[in-house]
Design a protein around this motif. Structure first.
Motif, PDB file in Angstrom:
ATOM      1  N   PRO A 180       0.806  -1.234   0.000  1.00 45.84           N
ATOM      2  CA  PRO A 180       0.000   0.000   0.000  1.00 45.84           C
ATOM      3  C   PRO A 180       0.838   1.283   0.000  1.00 45.84           C
ATOM      4  N   GLU A 181       1.987   1.276   0.678  1.00 45.11           N
ATOM      5  CA  GLU A 181       2.822   2.485   0.705  1.00 45.11           C
ATOM      6  C   GLU A 181       3.400   2.771  -0.677  1.00 45.11           C
ATOM      7  N   THR A 182       3.769   1.714  -1.382  1.00 48.19           N
ATOM      8  CA  THR A 182       4.344   1.884  -2.713  1.00 48.19           C
ATOM      9  C   THR A 182       3.293   2.409  -3.682  1.00 48.19           C
ATOM     10  N   VAL A 183       2.067   1.944  -3.542  1.00 47.92           N
ATOM     11  CA  VAL A 183       1.005   2.440  -4.423  1.00 47.92           C
ATOM     12  C   VAL A 183       0.789   3.928  -4.180  1.00 47.92           C
ATOM     13  N   GLU A 184       0.890   4.362  -2.929  1.00 45.43           N
ATOM     14  CA  GLU A 184       0.781   5.797  -2.638  1.00 45.43           C
ATOM     15  C   GLU A 184       1.921   6.557  -3.310  1.00 45.43           C
ATOM     16  N   GLN A 185       3.132   6.004  -3.269  1.00 47.92           N
ATOM     17  CA  GLN A 185       4.266   6.653  -3.929  1.00 47.92           C
ATOM     18  C   GLN A 185       4.067   6.681  -5.443  1.00 47.92           C
ATOM     19  N   PHE A 186       3.548   5.584  -6.000  1.00 50.37           N
ATOM     20  CA  PHE A 186       3.280   5.541  -7.434  1.00 50.37           C
ATOM     21  C   PHE A 186       2.248   6.601  -7.813  1.00 50.37           C
ATOM     22  N   GLN A 187       1.176   6.712  -7.018  1.00 55.37           N
ATOM     23  CA  GLN A 187       0.161   7.725  -7.300  1.00 55.37           C
ATOM     24  C   GLN A 187       0.762   9.124  -7.212  1.00 55.37           C
ATOM     25  N   SER A 188       1.606   9.356  -6.240  1.00 54.86           N
ATOM     26  CA  SER A 188       2.262  10.660  -6.097  1.00 54.86           C
ATOM     27  C   SER A 188       3.094  10.969  -7.343  1.00 54.86           C
ATOM     28  N   MET A 189       3.859   9.965  -7.818  1.00 50.89           N
ATOM     29  CA  MET A 189       4.646  10.154  -9.028  1.00 50.89           C
ATOM     30  C   MET A 189       3.739  10.415 -10.229  1.00 50.89           C
ATOM     31  N   LEU A 190       2.645   9.681 -10.293  1.00 52.76           N
ATOM     32  CA  LEU A 190       1.696   9.832 -11.389  1.00 52.76           C
ATOM     33  C   LEU A 190       1.123  11.250 -11.424  1.00 52.76           C
ATOM     34  N   TRP A 191       0.689  11.757 -10.271  1.00 55.07           N
ATOM     35  CA  TRP A 191       0.116  13.098 -10.235  1.00 55.07           C
ATOM     36  C   TRP A 191       1.159  14.172 -10.496  1.00 55.07           C
ATOM     37  N   THR A 192       2.374  13.976 -10.023  1.00 60.73           N
ATOM     38  CA  THR A 192       3.443  14.937 -10.312  1.00 60.73           C
ATOM     39  C   THR A 192       3.683  14.992 -11.815  1.00 60.73           C
ATOM     40  N   GLY A 193       3.766  13.817 -12.448  1.00 61.88           N
ATOM     41  CA  GLY A 193       3.981  13.774 -13.894  1.00 61.88           C
ATOM     42  C   GLY A 193       2.848  14.403 -14.675  1.00 61.88           C
ATOM     43  N   MET A 194       1.624  14.101 -14.297  1.00 59.00           N
ATOM     44  CA  MET A 194       0.478  14.693 -14.993  1.00 59.00           C
ATOM     45  C   MET A 194       0.459  16.216 -14.819  1.00 59.00           C
ATOM     46  N   GLY A 195       0.773  16.676 -13.615  1.00 55.07           N
ATOM     47  CA  GLY A 195       0.830  18.121 -13.371  1.00 55.07           C
ATOM     48  C   GLY A 195       1.872  18.812 -14.240  1.00 55.07           C
ATOM     49  N   LEU A 196       3.036  18.162 -14.403  1.00 60.18           N
ATOM     50  CA  LEU A 196       4.085  18.728 -15.255  1.00 60.18           C
ATOM     51  C   LEU A 196       3.654  18.753 -16.719  1.00 60.18           C
ATOM     52  N   LEU A 197       2.951  17.722 -17.161  1.00 58.89           N
ATOM     53  CA  LEU A 197       2.455  17.709 -18.540  1.00 58.89           C
ATOM     54  C   LEU A 197       1.454  18.839 -18.777  1.00 58.89           C
ATOM     55  N   VAL A 198       0.596  19.092 -17.797  1.00 62.06           N
ATOM     56  CA  VAL A 198      -0.365  20.192 -17.920  1.00 62.06           C
ATOM     57  C   VAL A 198       0.379  21.517 -18.047  1.00 62.06           C
ATOM     58  N   GLN A 199       1.380  21.732 -17.191  1.00 58.00           N
ATOM     59  CA  GLN A 199       2.161  22.971 -17.231  1.00 58.00           C
ATOM     60  C   GLN A 199       2.808  23.169 -18.598  1.00 58.00           C
TER      61      GLN A 199
END
Length: 187
Positions: free
Chosen positions: A66-85
């Motif tokens: 479960p902790e790794t999935v949280e880290q994966f989601q964090s990476m996913l949202w960071t990446g998506m945010g950068l793509l939007v920018q």
């Protein structure tokens, strides 16, 4: 971000699916706090990581790590945010605020997405929001696929791969914006 970590990530991405699932927790621990730097310096890695995660049974993985999935989601949202920018077209497609909760039916995985018109941003996290505009429930694989673009939001809904509670109109706008966003993933 050291070249050594980048080389380890690339080598891990070449491993069979079961090895990726075994090595991902350690790798995500190593890049924790450096995700934005990694994604800015090596944008193709973001796409490769998300593509390889599609081969992993996310529901089982989330239950076991479960902790790794949280880290994966964090990476996913960071990446998506950068793509939007980086994309004026995606930013211009953000025409209203939309809040979404995601809840997996087969694993202890939750998250949220916030689309902000004024800031022209998309952000997310692992906690649930109070009073979201939309709540989407389904298997962990379907939910991650909605975010990464491997699950078509309209077809998935019509085929009942996931359930959506909330504004259909906002869901349609969100699908359009997310569709534009996932097309920007580097190949």
């Amino acid at each position: 971000m050291t070249d050594e970590i980048v080389k380890r990530i690339e080598a891990t991405l070449e491993e069979p699916d079961d090895r990726i699932a075994a090595e991902l927790p350690g790798l995500l621990n190593e890049i924790d706090g450096q995700t934005e730097e990694l994604l800015l310096e090596h944008p193709a890695l973001f796409a490769r990581i998300t593509q390889r995660m599609d081969a992993v049974d996310i529901g089982s993985f989330a239950t076991e790590h479960p902790e790794t999935v949280e880290q994966f989601q964090s990476m996913l949202w960071t990446g998506m945010g950068l793509l939007v920018q980086a994309s004026p077209d995606v930013r211009e497609s953000i025409t209203e605020d939309i809040t979404v909760n995601f809840e997996a039916t087969d694993a202890p995985m939750t998250g949220h997405l916030e689309v902000r018109e004024e800031e022209q941003t998309i952000d997310g996290g692992t906690e649930l929001l109070e009073n979201p505009d939309i709540t989407i429930t389904g298997s962990a694989d379907e939910l991650v696929g909605l975010i990464t673009g491997t699950v078509d939001p309209i077809q998935g809904f019509m085929q009942q791969k996931y359930e959506m509670d909330g504004s259909i109109q906002k869901g349609t706008r969100l699908a359009s914006t997310m569709g534009q966003l996932t097309k920007l993933l580097p190949s």
